[in-house]
Design a protein around this motif. Structure first.
Motif, short mmCIF file in Angstrom:
data_model
loop_
_atom_site.label_atom_id
_atom_site.label_comp_id
_atom_site.label_asym_id
_atom_site.label_seq_id
_atom_site.Cartn_x
_atom_site.Cartn_y
_atom_site.Cartn_z
N GLY A 13 0.75 -1.13 0.27
CA GLY A 13 -0.42 -0.33 -0.25
C GLY A 13 0.78 1.27 -0.28
N TYR A 14 1.66 1.12 -0.60
CA TYR A 14 3.02 2.64 -0.33
C TYR A 14 2.29 3.68 -1.24
N LEU B 140 -0.06 4.32 -1.66
CA LEU B 140 -1.31 5.01 -1.09
C LEU B 140 -1.20 6.96 -0.82
N PRO B 141 -2.15 7.00 -0.97
CA PRO B 141 -1.95 8.93 -0.18
C PRO B 141 -1.93 9.00 1.22
N PRO B 142 -0.62 10.31 1.20
CA PRO B 142 -0.44 10.17 2.41
C PRO B 142 -1.82 10.45 3.57
N LYS B 143 -1.73 9.57 4.93
CA LYS B 143 -2.67 9.21 6.11
C LYS B 143 -3.81 8.48 5.61
N THR B 144 -3.46 7.39 4.20
CA THR B 144 -4.18 6.64 4.17
C THR B 144 -4.08 5.29 4.91
N LEU B 145 -5.38 4.78 5.20
CA LEU B 145 -4.98 3.33 5.62
C LEU B 145 -5.70 2.76 5.24
N CYS B 146 -5.20 1.56 5.11
CA CYS B 146 -5.95 0.15 4.44
C CYS B 146 -6.22 -0.67 5.52
N LEU B 147 -7.28 -0.69 6.46
CA LEU B 147 -7.00 -2.76 7.52
C LEU B 147 -7.41 -3.73 7.42
N ILE C 1 2.55 -2.29 7.28
CA ILE C 1 2.52 -1.58 8.79
C ILE C 1 1.81 -2.67 9.75
N SER C 2 2.99 -3.41 10.40
CA SER C 2 2.15 -4.32 11.69
C SER C 2 3.11 -3.76 12.50
N ALA C 3 2.65 -3.66 13.79
CA ALA C 3 3.30 -3.66 15.17
C ALA C 3 2.97 -4.95 16.19
N GLU C 4 2.92 -6.21 15.08
CA GLU C 4 3.03 -7.71 15.50
C GLU C 4 1.46 -7.62 16.71
N ASP C 5 0.79 -7.30 16.75
CA ASP C 5 -0.34 -7.56 17.58
C ASP C 5 -0.80 -8.99 18.82
N ARG D 271 1.28 5.89 5.63
CA ARG D 271 0.29 5.18 4.59
C ARG D 271 0.59 3.68 4.13
N GLY D 272 -0.44 3.08 3.71
CA GLY D 272 -0.13 1.50 3.80
C GLY D 272 -1.18 0.49 4.12
#
Ligand SMILES: [Zn+2]
Length: 298
Positions: A34-35, A37-44, A188-192, A218-219
């Motif tokens: 997802g790199y 994507l526009p800034p501050k845009t997230l796909c969960l 992005i993963s902080a390994e929940d 983003r991403g």
């Protein structure tokens, strides 16, 4: 009218049944990320579910998570394990009703590179889950994520991933997955799951995710709504983690998009079909390699 790919929008229409674009060669060798994507845009995205548990304590709560996201106007993607999905068909139905996308994350969550090397049943891992999803999860195209993001063999000389995926080759040769898009990786993963394994709080996991989200900007975000491991399942607080994140991120002017909005997904759907049409319905393997940026064709 030309789009970002420089092609006319009429080629974005899906090809007719029976053309080469539906001949089953739809798994990519490269990862979708997802790199772009526009800034501050997230796909969960949420993996390894669905799962359900009683009470207000820790434990998987996929249905409540889907409902919360829906109330917040967010369309997420749930990459489900088939062995879990067949236990909770009502959860699959709810997720679809809530406007979420359900993706295939194999039936039993094996590492696919080793499975393909060992001549194991890579095709069956995806086919068994597809049979479940076809009934409950709505229309194709079907998105796919490889367990552990494990997709290409490592070149032992360079220590880098090989360009070609043995798993993709096996799956594409089967010609069974003609409307698949993947593998969808993450940024992005902080390994929940590591927090849940230690019985840490949702707040601790949220701090880690927020720091990483601000750093990357983003991403595609990876979280887990359940797990194959009992101890991680018992400690799961992904509903609470998501509630903390969404509230904070909306306050920081982040926006959330569905998986169809990923630039790479748009490019794949546009470019493969443009290519299919140009070739009269027969497109080559090379067109399936996704460039890091959308290719601008002449
Ligand atoms: Zn997984």
């Amino acid at each position: 009218m030309p789009n970002v790919l420089g092609v006319s929008t009429d080629v974005l229409k899906r090809p007719e049944l029976g053309t080469g674009a539906r001949d089953g060669r739809m798994f990519l060798h490269a990862d979708i990320k997802g790199y772009d994507l526009p800034p501050k845009t997230l796909c969960l995205t949420y993996d390894d579910g669905p799962g359900e548990s009683n009470g207000d304590g820790a434990g998987p709560k996929t249905e409540a998570l889907g409902a919360y996201l829906c109330d917040e106007g967010i369309s997420a993607t749930f990459f489900v394990i088939g062995a879990h999905a067949e236990k909770y068909p009502h959860v699959l139905r709810s997720l679809v009703r809530q406007g979420h996308t359900i993706g295939n994350h194999t039936y039993s969550h094996p590492g696919l590179v080793a499975l393909a090397e060992a001549d194991g049943d890579v095709v069956g891992e995806i086919a068994r889950t597809e049979a479940i999803l076809r009934e409950f999860a709505g229309d194709t195209p079907r998105f796919f994520r490889a367990p552990y993001g494990n997709w290409r063999q490592v070149d032992w000389e360079t220590k880098a991933d090989k360009a070609v995926s043995n798993a993709a080759e096996t799956l594409n040769a089967s010609a069974q997955f003609d409307d698949y898009i993947g593998p969808v990786n993450w940024d992005i993963s902080a390994e929940d799951f590591a927090f849940w394994r230690r019985s840490d709080s949702a707040g601790q996991a949220a701090v880690a995710y927020l720091a990483l989200i601000e750093e990357v900007g983003r991403g595609i975000v990876l979280m887990h709504d359940s797990s194959n491991e009992e101890v991680i399942r018992r400690g799961n607080q992904t509903l609470e983690l998501t509630q903390l994140l969404v509230k904070e991120l909306k306050g920081r002017a982040y926006r959330f998009v569905g998986i169809e909005e990923l630039p790479q997904v748009k490019a794949i759907r546009g470019s493969t079909h443009a290519e299919a049409r140009r070739r009269g319905g027969d497109f080559e393997e090379a067109s399936l390699t996704v460039p890091s940026r959308p290719r601008v064709s002449a």
